[in-house]
Design a protein around this motif. Structure first.
Motif, PDB file in Angstrom:
ATOM      1  N   ARG A   1      32.654  42.143  45.071  1.00 22.10           N
ATOM      2  CA  ARG A   1      33.441  41.144  45.807  1.00 22.10           C
ATOM      3  C   ARG A   1      33.018  41.055  47.267  1.00 22.10           C
ATOM      4  NH1 ARG A   1      38.734  42.702  42.661  1.00 22.10           N
ATOM      5  NH2 ARG A   1      38.567  41.181  40.978  1.00 22.10           N
TER       6      ARG A   1
ATOM      7  N   ILE B   1      29.774  38.661  46.692  1.00 22.53           N
ATOM      8  CA  ILE B   1      29.887  37.425  45.915  1.00 22.53           C
ATOM      9  C   ILE B   1      31.224  36.764  46.229  1.00 22.53           C
ATOM     10  CG2 ILE B   1      29.862  36.421  43.614  1.00 22.53           C
ATOM     11  CD1 ILE B   1      28.396  38.983  42.693  1.00 22.53           C
ATOM     12  N   PRO B   2      31.200  35.720  47.026  1.00 20.96           N
ATOM     13  CA  PRO B   2      32.472  35.055  47.339  1.00 20.96           C
ATOM     14  C   PRO B   2      32.971  34.233  46.148  1.00 20.96           C
ATOM     15  CG  PRO B   2      30.657  33.875  48.334  1.00 20.96           C
ATOM     16  CD  PRO B   2      30.076  35.106  47.697  1.00 20.96           C
ATOM     17  N   PRO B   3      34.279  34.018  46.062  1.00 25.06           N
ATOM     18  CA  PRO B   3      34.806  33.169  44.988  1.00 25.06           C
ATOM     19  C   PRO B   3      34.293  31.733  45.131  1.00 25.06           C
ATOM     20  CG  PRO B   3      36.571  34.332  46.126  1.00 25.06           C
ATOM     21  CD  PRO B   3      35.321  34.572  46.897  1.00 25.06           C
ATOM     22  N   ILE B   4      34.123  31.097  44.004  1.00 26.89           N
ATOM     23  CA  ILE B   4      33.728  29.689  43.983  1.00 26.89           C
ATOM     24  C   ILE B   4      35.006  28.899  43.707  1.00 26.89           C
ATOM     25  CG2 ILE B   4      32.319  27.943  42.849  1.00 26.89           C
ATOM     26  CD1 ILE B   4      30.388  30.220  42.065  1.00 26.89           C
ATOM     27  N   GLY B   5      35.568  28.348  44.747  1.00 26.22           N
ATOM     28  CA  GLY B   5      36.861  27.679  44.598  1.00 26.22           C
ATOM     29  C   GLY B   5      37.914  28.720  44.258  1.00 26.22           C
TER      30      GLY B   5
ATOM     31  N   ILE C   1      37.717  30.414  41.393  1.00 29.19           N
ATOM     32  CA  ILE C   1      37.110  31.248  40.355  1.00 29.19           C
ATOM     33  C   ILE C   1      36.333  32.389  40.994  1.00 29.19           C
ATOM     34  CG2 ILE C   1      35.489  31.292  38.440  1.00 29.19           C
ATOM     35  CD1 ILE C   1      36.124  28.322  38.023  1.00 29.19           C
ATOM     36  N   ASP C   2      36.662  33.617  40.582  1.00 32.25           N
ATOM     37  CA  ASP C   2      35.973  34.810  41.050  1.00 32.25           C
ATOM     38  C   ASP C   2      34.966  35.220  39.977  1.00 32.25           C
ATOM     39  OD1 ASP C   2      35.205  37.120  42.317  1.00 32.25           O
ATOM     40  OD2 ASP C   2      37.045  38.216  41.844  1.00 32.25           O
ATOM     41  N   ILE C   3      33.684  35.089  40.286  1.00 36.42           N
ATOM     42  CA  ILE C   3      32.657  35.438  39.286  1.00 36.42           C
ATOM     43  C   ILE C   3      32.164  36.874  39.433  1.00 36.42           C
ATOM     44  CG2 ILE C   3      31.895  33.050  39.011  1.00 36.42           C
ATOM     45  CD1 ILE C   3      29.414  33.853  40.690  1.00 36.42           C
ATOM     46  N   SER C   4      32.708  37.603  40.400  1.00 39.10           N
ATOM     47  CA  SER C   4      32.249  38.979  40.595  1.00 39.10           C
ATOM     48  C   SER C   4      32.479  39.875  39.367  1.00 39.10           C
ATOM     49  CB  SER C   4      32.872  39.588  41.843  1.00 39.10           C
ATOM     50  OG  SER C   4      34.263  39.631  41.760  1.00 39.10           O
TER      51      SER C   4
END
Length: 89
Positions: free
Chosen positions: A50, A53-57, A59-62
């Motif tokens: 985290r 990798i920042p959230p995309i909107g 959605i957390d893809i981490s």
């Protein structure tokens, strides 16, 4: 034999990560005993990803990357264990 235990440990931790992600969708479930336990166990590992990798909107893809990396680490560890085992045969 040791590979079986290592594989089991990685599989259990992967399921714990997956369960933690599912519990994050239900805020009341995070406050349960299981939710608090999974947070203690999973958050330190997920926190590493985290940071980068920042959230995309919304959605957390981490967690996806974390599970992928856990599998990558498992495969690397298997290779190392097999090579060490072959050295002593």
């Amino acid at each position: 034999m040791i590979l079986g235990y290592v594989a089991l440990a990685f599989k259990v931790y992967s399921f714990m990560l997956f369960g933690y992600v599912l519990l994050s969708w239900v805020p009341a479930a995070q406050e349960s005993a299981i939710g608090r336990f999974l947070k203690k166990v999973c958050e330190p590992y997920l926190g590493i990803f985290r940071k980068f990798i920042p959230p995309i909107g919304m959605i957390d893809i981490s967690p996806i990357v974390a599970i992928f990396m856990l599998n990558f680490i498992k495969n690397g560890l298997f290779i190392v264990i097999q090579k060490v085992y072959e050295m002593f045969l």
